[in-house]
Write a protein that holds these residues in place. Sequence first.
Motif, PDB file in Angstrom:
ATOM      1  N   UNK A 298       0.669   4.509  13.503  1.00 40.64           N
ATOM      2  CA  UNK A 298      -0.580   3.799  13.209  1.00 40.64           C
ATOM      3  C   UNK A 298      -0.944   4.015  11.732  1.00 40.64           C
ATOM      4  N   UNK A 299      -0.740   5.231  11.241  1.00 37.01           N
ATOM      5  CA  UNK A 299      -0.989   5.525   9.823  1.00 37.01           C
ATOM      6  C   UNK A 299      -0.099   4.687   8.918  1.00 37.01           C
ATOM      7  N   UNK A 300       1.119   4.471   9.366  1.00 33.76           N
ATOM      8  CA  UNK A 300       2.090   3.667   8.633  1.00 33.76           C
ATOM      9  C   UNK A 300       1.588   2.213   8.531  1.00 33.76           C
ATOM     10  N   UNK A 301       1.050   1.696   9.629  1.00 31.30           N
ATOM     11  CA  UNK A 301       0.525   0.318   9.624  1.00 31.30           C
ATOM     12  C   UNK A 301      -0.664   0.198   8.678  1.00 31.30           C
ATOM     13  N   UNK A 302      -1.537   1.224   8.671  1.00 27.31           N
ATOM     14  CA  UNK A 302      -2.709   1.121   7.796  1.00 27.31           C
ATOM     15  C   UNK A 302      -2.312   1.234   6.328  1.00 27.31           C
ATOM     16  N   UNK A 303      -1.188   1.893   6.060  1.00 36.64           N
ATOM     17  CA  UNK A 303      -0.714   1.972   4.674  1.00 36.64           C
ATOM     18  C   UNK A 303      -0.382   0.591   4.132  1.00 36.64           C
TER      19      UNK A 303
ATOM     20  N   UNK B 266       4.505   7.854   0.726  1.00 37.21           N
ATOM     21  CA  UNK B 266       4.497   9.068   1.553  1.00 37.21           C
ATOM     22  C   UNK B 266       4.443   8.704   3.036  1.00 37.21           C
ATOM     23  N   UNK B 267       3.682   7.661   3.357  1.00 41.78           N
ATOM     24  CA  UNK B 267       3.577   7.262   4.767  1.00 41.78           C
ATOM     25  C   UNK B 267       4.929   6.796   5.285  1.00 41.78           C
ATOM     26  N   UNK B 268       5.624   6.006   4.457  1.00 41.61           N
ATOM     27  CA  UNK B 268       6.958   5.529   4.855  1.00 41.61           C
ATOM     28  C   UNK B 268       7.903   6.713   5.028  1.00 41.61           C
TER      29      UNK B 268
ATOM     30  N   UNK C 277      -5.706  10.428   4.200  1.00 39.09           N
ATOM     31  CA  UNK C 277      -5.587  11.884   4.383  1.00 39.09           C
ATOM     32  C   UNK C 277      -5.612  12.242   5.865  1.00 39.09           C
ATOM     33  N   UNK C 278      -6.092  11.322   6.693  1.00 42.27           N
ATOM     34  CA  UNK C 278      -6.133  11.607   8.139  1.00 42.27           C
ATOM     35  C   UNK C 278      -4.728  11.825   8.692  1.00 42.27           C
ATOM     36  N   UNK C 279      -3.711  11.294   7.977  1.00 39.45           N
ATOM     37  CA  UNK C 279      -2.334  11.500   8.449  1.00 39.45           C
ATOM     38  C   UNK C 279      -1.999  12.993   8.431  1.00 39.45           C
TER      39      UNK C 279
END
Length: 335
Positions: free
Chosen positions: A271-276, A309-311, A119-121
């Motif tokens: 960075x959010x994408x990597x953590x996904x 969603x991140x992608x 959710x931080x994204x």
Amino acid sequence: MGAVPLKWLTLLVITVQTTALVLVMRYSRANASGRPYFASTAVLLTEAAKMTAVLLTLWLENGRSVARTAALLRRDVWGQPRDTAQLAVPSFLYTIQNNLVFVALTNLDAPTFQVLYQLKILVTALMSSVMLKRRVGAVQWVALLVLVVGVGLVQVDRTAAADGRHRHTNHLVGLLAVLALCMSSGYAGVFFERVLKHGAASQSLSVRNMQLSLFSVPFGAVAAALNDGAAIAEHGFFYGYTGYTWAVIALQALGGLAVSATVKYADNILKGFATSISILLSVLISWGYLGDVSLSAGFAAGALLVVGATFLYSCGRPPPRPAAAAAAAARHKVE
Ligand code: C5P
């Protein structure tokens, strides 16, 4: 190495490091045999390790000369009090955040924590748009909506699963900790990115990290004294430490440095994408090896929505505003 390979290298390191950290931290807390270590001491040691690593990097960058390193620190850190002081803001938030991660992972299983933490994204996107004037396109808003739905699905599924199980953990406390983490992470991350890329004084990443460390070490010490001061005095600083605790400290320190490099060479959203991707890895490892999580249809659907969603968010980025693009090109030239 050029900026593009560095960008992918930092993202790869973040993916592997996040997966390893979440699993080792969860294991170090969930399997502590009645002697859980003081999380605040681990946070303080992590900050001290990062400061040592940054000093070492500065020394290497300055021809292995102590005198030149000291002169640089005097000029760019001590000599720029206003510029240095602004780093107290993310440092303060990161200190709280780094302690709260332990609260969250003591009360939630690793995959649930990671999915909720995405959710931080949402906060990062809002902060990037307000503080960095970064455009959020229509596709990205849709992606953020999908993200919230995915997190909601996982949350409903986990709340049901938590009923009656794991009586020694408190799901609500874990949930509140993650929500606070999302706010802090989004704001602190974008704040650091703004200082790094748009700050009035252009400073190297190592100098910025040193400015941050200058606050993080004392803040970490104060947090340890306030949270666990009496217990540390009674049982000792290293009470309950095992090999896993040292692994958590090493991974946290590596992670902090990798985060700063990712923000420099990529950005907070990527960075959010990597953590996904690391979520998928940690779900599979938790499920296959730790027996920490049962894969229900609700959880799987929610996790897939979050990762998708991140992608979608990363792929649907609108081009930068013409003025912003020109400014970025000019900066690139100067560097
Ligand atoms: O979850 P999130 O990406 O917000 O975590 C950021 C982490 O990176 C924190 O542990 C923070 O202490 C660390 N960090 C760092 N140096 C920076 C920026 C962040 O150690 N320059």
